[in-house]
Scaffold this active site. Structure first.
Site, PDB file in Angstrom:
ATOM      1  N   ASN A  35       0.822  -1.233   0.000  1.00  0.00           N
ATOM      2  CA  ASN A  35       0.000   0.000   0.000  1.00  0.00           C
ATOM      3  C   ASN A  35       0.849   1.273   0.000  1.00  0.00           C
ATOM      4  O   ASN A  35       0.317   2.371   0.141  1.00  0.00           O
ATOM      5  CB  ASN A  35      -0.940   0.000   1.212  1.00  0.00           C
ATOM      6  CG  ASN A  35      -0.167   0.036   2.522  1.00  0.00           C
ATOM      7  OD1 ASN A  35       1.064   0.086   2.522  1.00  0.00           O
ATOM      8  ND2 ASN A  35      -0.877   0.012   3.633  1.00  0.00           N
ATOM      9  N   THR A  38       5.144   2.857   3.507  1.00  0.00           N
ATOM     10  CA  THR A  38       6.562   3.234   3.561  1.00  0.00           C
ATOM     11  C   THR A  38       7.326   2.729   2.331  1.00  0.00           C
ATOM     12  O   THR A  38       8.460   3.147   2.098  1.00  0.00           O
ATOM     13  CB  THR A  38       7.260   2.641   4.814  1.00  0.00           C
ATOM     14  OG1 THR A  38       6.864   1.268   4.924  1.00  0.00           O
ATOM     15  CG2 THR A  38       6.881   3.376   6.067  1.00  0.00           C
ATOM     16  N   TYR A 147       3.721  -1.822  18.492  1.00  0.00           N
ATOM     17  CA  TYR A 147       4.351  -2.595  17.412  1.00  0.00           C
ATOM     18  C   TYR A 147       4.752  -3.984  17.917  1.00  0.00           C
ATOM     19  O   TYR A 147       4.458  -5.009  17.296  1.00  0.00           O
ATOM     20  CB  TYR A 147       5.585  -1.825  16.908  1.00  0.00           C
ATOM     21  CG  TYR A 147       6.440  -2.565  15.903  1.00  0.00           C
ATOM     22  CD1 TYR A 147       6.172  -2.469  14.538  1.00  0.00           C
ATOM     23  CD2 TYR A 147       7.531  -3.345  16.307  1.00  0.00           C
ATOM     24  CE1 TYR A 147       6.970  -3.143  13.606  1.00  0.00           C
ATOM     25  CE2 TYR A 147       8.320  -4.015  15.389  1.00  0.00           C
ATOM     26  CZ  TYR A 147       8.035  -3.911  14.045  1.00  0.00           C
ATOM     27  OH  TYR A 147       8.817  -4.574  13.136  1.00  0.00           O
ATOM     28  N   GLY A 273      11.293   3.341  26.821  1.00  0.00           N
ATOM     29  CA  GLY A 273      10.896   2.028  26.291  1.00  0.00           C
ATOM     30  C   GLY A 273      11.975   1.328  25.479  1.00  0.00           C
ATOM     31  O   GLY A 273      11.766   0.222  25.013  1.00  0.00           O
ATOM     32  N   GLU A 274      13.123   1.991  25.301  1.00  0.00           N
ATOM     33  CA  GLU A 274      14.197   1.354  24.517  1.00  0.00           C
ATOM     34  C   GLU A 274      14.910   0.292  25.344  1.00  0.00           C
ATOM     35  O   GLU A 274      15.248   0.541  26.511  1.00  0.00           O
ATOM     36  CB  GLU A 274      15.225   2.426  24.130  1.00  0.00           C
ATOM     37  CG  GLU A 274      15.390   2.575  22.639  1.00  0.00           C
ATOM     38  CD  GLU A 274      16.646   3.340  22.304  1.00  0.00           C
ATOM     39  OE1 GLU A 274      17.579   2.700  21.802  1.00  0.00           O
ATOM     40  OE2 GLU A 274      16.688   4.556  22.550  1.00  0.00           O
TER      41      GLU A 274
HETATM   42  N1  LIG Z   1      14.039  -3.713   9.230  1.00  0.00           N
HETATM   43  C1  LIG Z   1      14.185  -4.363  10.376  1.00  0.00           C
HETATM   44  O1  LIG Z   1      15.172  -4.194  11.071  1.00  0.00           O
HETATM   45  C2  LIG Z   1      13.136  -5.330  10.855  1.00  0.00           C
HETATM   46  C3  LIG Z   1      13.358  -6.002  12.064  1.00  0.00           C
HETATM   47  C4  LIG Z   1      12.398  -6.906  12.499  1.00  0.00           C
HETATM   48  C5  LIG Z   1      11.264  -7.129  11.753  1.00  0.00           C
HETATM   49  N2  LIG Z   1      11.060  -6.454  10.594  1.00  0.00           N
HETATM   50  C6  LIG Z   1       9.829  -6.688   9.843  1.00  0.00           C
HETATM   51  O2  LIG Z   1      10.161  -7.046   8.506  1.00  0.00           O
HETATM   52  C7  LIG Z   1       9.148  -6.581   7.616  1.00  0.00           C
HETATM   53  C8  LIG Z   1       9.767  -5.718   6.523  1.00  0.00           C
HETATM   54  O3  LIG Z   1      10.399  -4.612   7.157  1.00  0.00           O
HETATM   55  P1  LIG Z   1      11.130  -3.456   6.341  1.00  0.00           P
HETATM   56  O4  LIG Z   1      12.262  -3.020   7.173  1.00  0.00           O
HETATM   57  O5  LIG Z   1      11.363  -3.901   4.956  1.00  0.00           O
HETATM   58  O6  LIG Z   1      10.042  -2.323   6.408  1.00  0.00           O
HETATM   59  P2  LIG Z   1       9.393  -1.425   5.253  1.00  0.00           P
HETATM   60  O7  LIG Z   1       8.600  -0.388   5.957  1.00  0.00           O
HETATM   61  O8  LIG Z   1      10.422  -0.999   4.279  1.00  0.00           O
HETATM   62  O9  LIG Z   1       8.417  -2.457   4.537  1.00  0.00           O
HETATM   63  C9  LIG Z   1       7.098  -2.701   4.917  1.00  0.00           C
HETATM   64  C10 LIG Z   1       6.242  -2.618   3.657  1.00  0.00           C
HETATM   65  O10 LIG Z   1       4.877  -2.948   3.973  1.00  0.00           O
HETATM   66  C11 LIG Z   1       4.020  -2.061   3.264  1.00  0.00           C
HETATM   67  N3  LIG Z   1       2.726  -2.084   3.986  1.00  0.00           N
HETATM   68  C12 LIG Z   1       2.455  -1.635   5.235  1.00  0.00           C
HETATM   69  N4  LIG Z   1       1.173  -1.911   5.576  1.00  0.00           N
HETATM   70  C13 LIG Z   1       0.626  -2.568   4.517  1.00  0.00           C
HETATM   71  C14 LIG Z   1      -0.658  -3.116   4.253  1.00  0.00           C
HETATM   72  N5  LIG Z   1      -1.638  -3.063   5.162  1.00  0.00           N
HETATM   73  N6  LIG Z   1      -0.884  -3.683   3.066  1.00  0.00           N
HETATM   74  C15 LIG Z   1       0.095  -3.745   2.115  1.00  0.00           C
HETATM   75  N7  LIG Z   1       1.325  -3.254   2.304  1.00  0.00           N
HETATM   76  C16 LIG Z   1       1.599  -2.680   3.499  1.00  0.00           C
HETATM   77  C17 LIG Z   1       4.770  -0.752   3.272  1.00  0.00           C
HETATM   78  O11 LIG Z   1       4.356   0.155   2.282  1.00  0.00           O
HETATM   79  C18 LIG Z   1       6.208  -1.220   3.054  1.00  0.00           C
HETATM   80  O12 LIG Z   1       6.523  -1.292   1.693  1.00  0.00           O
HETATM   81  C19 LIG Z   1       8.149  -5.826   8.480  1.00  0.00           C
HETATM   82  O13 LIG Z   1       7.106  -6.708   8.817  1.00  0.00           O
HETATM   83  C20 LIG Z   1       8.949  -5.469   9.718  1.00  0.00           C
HETATM   84  O14 LIG Z   1       8.119  -5.310  10.838  1.00  0.00           O
HETATM   85  C21 LIG Z   1      11.966  -5.563  10.130  1.00  0.00           C
END
Ligand SMILES: NC(=O)c1ccc[n+]([C@@H]2O[C@H](COP(=O)([O-])OP(=O)(O)OC[C@H]3O[C@@H](n4cnc5c(N)ncnc54)[C@H](O)[C@@H]3O)[C@@H](O)[C@H]2O)c1
Length: 311
Positions: A35, A38, A147, A273-274
């Site tokens: 969507n 981000t 989160y 909270g960190e």
């Molecule tokens: N980056 C990290 O360090 C990290 C650590 C632990 C977990 N994660 C998890 O890994 C996944 C990817 O993280 P990332 O760093 O690439 O983040 P990101 O924000 O780059 O990617 C998340 C994507 O999901 C899309 N999105 C959000 N809500 C949506 C919805 N309802 N429908 C469709 N698309 C939607 C956003 O537009 C984005 O492109 C996430 O679930 C995040 O919570 C990331």
């Protein structure tokens, strides 16, 4: 790869776009649902063999297209990915990180999808750890943000809903992921923020005394864990990290030396909270997936810096 058709939610995001790239390279037919909360179109718009829906994954229209696509596998990476935003707007977080994913799970259960791979979060689903590095059985305490609550609850929903079903799950609790294309506002954006600032000869901000630790894993290593875990039929619950603890101060000096930045960061009060320490024990993942991280911090930061310079 064991599958032909993959659904990637959040495929226009940081980790998702790297995964889509790898799947396409291996001739997998990919459907991305994103969507653009981000994510960025430019992360994937040059890739071929990818069908994209720019919409909420839980919308009626998206769910209809997903059912017709009938994936063999779903990599669920979509999320409202900022801890800070989840504190400011818990409802938004609940909508994207719990409610819509449950709708998706319900839909996938009536397709031929055989595997659900979820990118959960190892650094936020429990409290200050008693054991370092923390293994899957050492998780203690409660999450400190909406989160973290949503990620923990979705882990539980997946385990409950997919118990003894024809679709199995891989829940991967990721450490702090970094690499090219990461949005500096994301969960582990510190690597991108520091690199960007230092390359521009600006002063990075450190919250607290900089002695807090994290487990930084390069995105390529995460993509290989996601793919390896997708090829295993059993249910999996695994930490994906490096087992190595790095302080923020160490990060400042490492990135500083690779970018030739000289100076002192601006120290500000610690944020509420960190966690003070966070590092994941990856022994179980190493054994279950026959996987291990190939990037040390030096190599990963060098790739990140080169990417910044080429942008
Ligand atoms: N980056 C990290 O360090 C990290 C650590 C632990 C977990 N994660 C998890 O890994 C996944 C990817 O993280 P990332 O760093 O690439 O983040 P990101 O924000 O780059 O990617 C998340 C994507 O999901 C899309 N999105 C959000 N809500 C949506 C919805 N309802 N429908 C469709 N698309 C939607 C956003 O537009 C984005 O492109 C996430 O679930 C995040 O919570 C990331």
């Amino acid at each position: 790869m064991k599958f032909e058709k993959a659904l990637v939610t959040g495929g226009a995001g940081f980790i998702g776009s790297h995964l889509v790239e790898e799947l396409v390279k291996n001739n997998v037919k990919v459907l991305v649902v994103d969507n653009l909360l981000t994510g960025k179109k430019s992360n994937i718009d040059k890739l071929e063999n990818v069908e994209v829906i720019y919409d909420d994954l839980g919308s009626d229209e998206s769910l209809k297209i997903i059912e017709t696509f009938n994936p063999d596998i779903c990599f669920h990476l979509a999320a409202q990915s900022s801890v800070v935003i989840s504190v400011e707007d818990p409802l938004l977080d609940f909508e994207h990180n719990l409610l819509q994913p449950i709708k998706l799970l319900q839909k996938l259960m009536i397709t031929d999808c055989k595997k659900f791979v979820f990118s959960s979060s190892g650094g936020t689903i429990f409290g200050e750890p008693n054991v370092i590095p923390t293994s899957e059985k050492d998780y203690a305490g409660e999450p400190a943000s909406p989160y973290g609550v949503a990620k923990k609850k979705l882990n539980e929903f997946i385990m409950l809903m997919l118990d003894n079903q024809k679709m199995s799950y891989s829940i991967l609790n990721l450490a702090n992921v970094y690499g090219p294309r990461q949005d500096p506002h994301g969960e582990a954006g510190v690597m991108s923020i520091f690199t960007g600032k230092m390359l521009n000869n600006e002063i990075p901000i450190v919250y607290g005394d900089g002695k807090q630790t994290r487990d930084y894993i390069f995105v390529t290593d995460v993509v290989s864990a996601l793919i390896k875990s997708s090829e295993i039929d059993e249910n999996l619950f695994l930490n994906i990290g490096t087992s190595k603890e790095t302080t923020v101060n160490e990060l400042v000096s490492l990135i500083g030396s690779i970018t030739s930045w000289e100076g002192q960061p601006d120290y500000k009060p610690q944020r509420e909270g960190e966690l003070l320490r966070s590092v994941l024990n990856n022994e179980k993942a190493k054994k279950s997936l026959d996987w291990e991280p190939e990037y040390n911090l030096n190599r990963g930061i060098e790739e990140l810096v080169n990417w910044f310079k080429s942008e």
